[in-house]
Design an enzyme around this catalytic site. Structure first.
Site, short mmCIF file in Angstrom:
data_model
loop_
_atom_site.label_atom_id
_atom_site.label_comp_id
_atom_site.label_asym_id
_atom_site.label_seq_id
_atom_site.Cartn_x
_atom_site.Cartn_y
_atom_site.Cartn_z
N ARG A 1 -16.68 0.88 49.74
CA ARG A 1 -16.72 1.98 48.76
C ARG A 1 -17.63 1.58 47.60
NH1 ARG A 1 -11.01 3.10 46.58
NH2 ARG A 1 -10.72 3.57 48.79
N HIS B 1 -12.42 -2.58 47.93
CA HIS B 1 -13.30 -1.86 48.84
C HIS B 1 -14.77 -2.10 48.52
CE1 HIS B 1 -10.63 0.74 51.27
NE2 HIS B 1 -9.83 0.74 50.21
N ASP C 1 -9.16 1.20 54.92
CA ASP C 1 -8.00 2.09 54.97
C ASP C 1 -7.96 2.67 56.38
OD1 ASP C 1 -7.54 1.64 52.27
OD2 ASP C 1 -8.56 3.47 51.64
N GLU D 1 0.62 0.73 49.85
CA GLU D 1 -0.16 1.68 50.66
C GLU D 1 -0.14 1.23 52.11
OE1 GLU D 1 -3.38 2.89 47.15
OE2 GLU D 1 -4.03 1.63 48.83
N HIS E 1 -3.74 0.36 53.69
CA HIS E 1 -4.73 -0.47 52.99
C HIS E 1 -4.66 -1.93 53.44
CE1 HIS E 1 -7.13 -1.60 49.32
NE2 HIS E 1 -6.51 -2.74 49.54
#
Length: 261
Positions: free
Chosen positions: A101, A146, A153, A235, A238
């Site tokens: 990301r 990320h 994810d 999460e 993740h």
């Protein structure tokens, strides 16, 4: 592209304070990361890159996602291939939602968080939390693993994999915490909540989800742990590759094939 400080991302990505960019021996900025396109390494792994679509918690595509691709460092991609081998032996497949990301996406999340009027996706992604509390409650934070290129994810899907209906932005929003039959028709196995669900039910070991969802979460964690990944316990989706090659660097190349090597 220089490594940059990340300023905000989903809570599960908060690993450590972001360092200053490291110069090379010649004084030049740190070069771009060595990334590969996951499907070039393992075309068996399904992809559903949500941030390149309108189906996101910000209600639109996210900055920096020029193409719907999963980019990862090669060691992380090869580890994910090992996890896929193990998943297929159980008649399951991995499906990734997000991988590398860029900083521009992180900046987009921060800017969105500062605009209280933009809540078009609240009814699905954070139905029980005020947007103004997302940072204070840790659903948004800094920095993001990320942006180091070795965090993913993901979920599990059955094999053969059922089709997934296209996202319909006009469809009434359903909370990510609703029963599987009611929420967005993701072809994922039942994980108890949707992806990017800002709610305690998304914690990997939540006792609020049923036995089927708990078993699916635990299978995903077992597969990923055996392949060298570490789960973020708030999460279920993740995972960070434990031996990531850039543990202290954050990058800002776009999500596009041109960023891969």
């Amino acid at each position: 592209m220089a490594a940059l400080l990340a300023v905000a991302v989903l809570a599960g990505a908060c690993d450590r304070p972001a360092p200053e960019p490291e110069p090379t021996a010649t004084g030049a900025p740190t070069p771009a990361p060595d990334l590969v396109v996951l499907t070039d390494v393992d075309p068996r792994i399904r992809t559903d890159i949500r941030y390149a679509t309108a189906h996101t918690f910000v209600g639109r595509p996210v900055a920096g996602y020029d193409e719907p691709l999963c980019l990862l460092t090669r060691p992380a991609a090869e580890a994910l291939r090992r996890a896929q081998d193990a998943a297929l032996a159980r008649n399951r497949s991995l499906k990734v939602y997000d991988c590398y990301r860029p900083q521009s996406a992180v900046d987009d999340f921060v800017a969105w968080g500062r605009r209280p009027g933009e809540e078009q996706a609240k009814g699905e992604f954070y139905p029980r939390v005020a947007k103004s509390e997302l940072f204070d409650r840790g659903y948004l934070g800094a920095p993001t693993a990320h942006s180091r290129g070795s965090t993913v994810d993901l979920t599990l899907v059955d094999v053969p994999t059922p089709p997934q209906p296209a996202y319909d932005p006009g469809r009434p929003l359903v909370p990510c915490t609703a029963p599987r039959a009611q929420r967005f028709p993701d072809n994922s196995v039942d994980m108890g909540t949707g992806f990017d669900c800002f709610d305690p039910l998304a914690h990997t070991d939540s006792r609020g989800v049923d036995a089927t969802a708990r078993a699916n979460r635990h299978l995903l964690r077992s597969l990923m742990t055996d392949a060298g990944f570490v789960n973020y316990d708030r999460e279920w989706w993740h995972y960070r590759y434990r031996d990531e090659p850039y543990p202290d660097r954050y990058f800002d190349v776009p999500v596009a094939r041109s960023s891969a090597r």
